[in-house]
Scaffold this motif. Sequence first.
Motif, PDB file in Angstrom:
ATOM      1  N   LEU A 145      -3.907   9.865   2.771  1.00  0.00           N
ATOM      2  CA  LEU A 145      -3.068   8.933   2.022  1.00  0.00           C
ATOM      3  C   LEU A 145      -2.469   9.610   0.798  1.00  0.00           C
ATOM      4  CD1 LEU A 145      -2.015   6.053   1.595  1.00  0.00           C
ATOM      5  CD2 LEU A 145      -4.120   5.557   0.350  1.00  0.00           C
ATOM      6  N   SER A 222      -3.728   1.901  -4.419  1.00  0.00           N
ATOM      7  CA  SER A 222      -4.987   2.080  -3.708  1.00  0.00           C
ATOM      8  C   SER A 222      -5.164   0.948  -2.701  1.00  0.00           C
ATOM      9  CB  SER A 222      -6.179   2.071  -4.669  1.00  0.00           C
ATOM     10  OG  SER A 222      -7.391   2.023  -3.946  1.00  0.00           O
ATOM     11  N   PRO A 223      -5.342   1.271  -1.417  1.00  0.00           N
ATOM     12  CA  PRO A 223      -5.578   0.223  -0.418  1.00  0.00           C
ATOM     13  C   PRO A 223      -6.953  -0.414  -0.539  1.00  0.00           C
ATOM     14  CG  PRO A 223      -5.763   2.384   0.580  1.00  0.00           C
ATOM     15  CD  PRO A 223      -5.289   2.619  -0.824  1.00  0.00           C
ATOM     16  N   GLY A 228      -6.123  -6.037  -0.976  1.00  0.00           N
ATOM     17  CA  GLY A 228      -5.785  -5.141   0.117  1.00  0.00           C
ATOM     18  C   GLY A 228      -5.890  -5.723   1.501  1.00  0.00           C
ATOM     19  N   HIS A 232      -2.900  -5.966   4.183  1.00  0.00           N
ATOM     20  CA  HIS A 232      -2.955  -4.964   5.239  1.00  0.00           C
ATOM     21  C   HIS A 232      -3.082  -5.600   6.621  1.00  0.00           C
ATOM     22  CE1 HIS A 232      -3.682  -2.483   1.733  1.00  0.00           C
ATOM     23  NE2 HIS A 232      -3.440  -1.410   2.463  1.00  0.00           N
ATOM     24  N   TRP A 260       2.376   6.415   5.682  1.00  0.00           N
ATOM     25  CA  TRP A 260       1.663   5.969   4.484  1.00  0.00           C
ATOM     26  C   TRP A 260       1.002   4.616   4.750  1.00  0.00           C
ATOM     27  CZ3 TRP A 260       2.444   1.741   1.197  1.00  0.00           C
ATOM     28  CH2 TRP A 260       1.754   1.776  -0.016  1.00  0.00           C
ATOM     29  N   CYS A 264      -2.987   3.763   4.750  1.00  0.00           N
ATOM     30  CA  CYS A 264      -3.555   2.682   3.935  1.00  0.00           C
ATOM     31  C   CYS A 264      -4.482   1.805   4.779  1.00  0.00           C
ATOM     32  CB  CYS A 264      -2.426   1.818   3.346  1.00  0.00           C
ATOM     33  SG  CYS A 264      -1.554   2.558   1.949  1.00  0.00           S
ATOM     34  N   ARG A 268      -8.597   1.506   4.589  1.00  0.00           N
ATOM     35  CA  ARG A 268      -9.223   0.209   4.386  1.00  0.00           C
ATOM     36  C   ARG A 268     -10.325  -0.017   5.434  1.00  0.00           C
ATOM     37  NH1 ARG A 268      -9.300  -3.061  -0.049  1.00  0.00           N
ATOM     38  NH2 ARG A 268     -10.268  -4.993   0.594  1.00  0.00           N
TER      39      ARG A 268
END
Length: 337
Positions: A145, A222-223, A228, A232, A260, A264, A268
Motif C-alpha cells: 500500500l 490508513s485502511p 475503514g 471498504h 491502491w 487497502c 484491512r
Amino acid sequence: MNNFDVEYLKTAVGDALSKGIAATTVALPEDPVEYLGNWLLKYLENQKREGILKQEEVQLIEERRKHQEQLEWERLRQLEEARKKEEERLRIIQAAQAKEIAQYDTYIGYCNEKLHQAKLKAAAESGDSAIQKARKQVLYEKQQLAVSAEYLSKIEKSKVEALSQLPNPVSLNTAPLEDMIQRVVQAVLYILGLPHSQVRNWEDCKKSLHHPALLSTIVSYSPLSKQGTRRHMFVKRALKGVSKKEVIKMSFVAGIMMDWIEHCISLRLSAIDLRVARGGEGLGISWEVSELEWEGKKDETEDKIEFLEEEILAGDEEEEEEQEEENEQGEEGEDDD
C-alpha cells in the motif's frame, strides 16, 4: 430486272411496301396510289421518330450506367476513406493504450524493486505460527500500500486531473462498463471519506480530482481507520465487474488507483486475520453485504475494529522486544563459553 435488283428491293423497301399495300387493301381508298404514297411518307416519318427515340433511349441507358458507375465509385471511395480513418483512429487508440500500459509496467517494475527487500525480510523472519504468518502478511500488505501511494504521489498532477475530462457517469454501484474509470475514481474518493451522495455527483468528483491535497491524502490514508470496514466493504462490492486490464489501457493512473484500492482492502482483511489469530473476535459480517445491510450492524462492529492499527503496532513492539531478549540471551551464552 435481275435477281440482284429484286433482292435489293425486297431488302430495302419490301417490308414498307408490304405493310403499305396491306393498309391500302384494308382502307380501300378512292385513290390507292395517293393513299399508298402518303402511307409510305407517314411510315418514313414514324421510322425516323422511332430511330430518334431508340437513340435517345440508348443514350439515356448509357448515361444511367455512367451515373451508377460514378455512384459506386463514390461509395467505394467513401468506404476506403472511412476505413483509413478507422485504421488511423485505432492506431491512435492502440498507441495511447500502449503508452498507458508501458507507464503501468514502469509502476510495476518500481513496486517489484521496492518490495524485493520486504519479501527478503519476510522470508528471513523465523516462526510459522498463525500469528507470525498473519503478521508477516499485514506488514507486507502495508508495504504494498505504501509503495502504491508513494508512486501515486509522484505522478504529475495534470495526469490525475485529466481523469476529470471523462463524460458524466451514472451512479457508483450501477455504472456500465464504459464508465469503469469513473467508478475507480469514485471508489477512491469514497474510501478517503467523501459522503456517498457527493461521490455520486461527478461534478463534485471533478473538483476533488483538482484538489491540491488529493495525492497527499492518499499517501497518508490508513485502511485501518475506524470507518475503514464500512467503506471498504461497499467499494469492494461496487467495483465488481471492473476489469483492471481495460482500466489500465484507458488510464495507467486509474490502474494504479485501482491497485491502491485493492491493497487497502487486502490490508484491512489481513489486519482482521491477525486480530483473529491473536484471539480477538472477527467482524462477524460478510464482505458481500450492501451498504443498507451494513447500517444495521455498524454499531456492534465498529467498536471491535477501532484499535486494529494500535494492536498491530503493539504486536510489532512485543515481537521486537522478544527478539531483543533472544539476542541478549544469545550474547550471554557466548560470554559464558
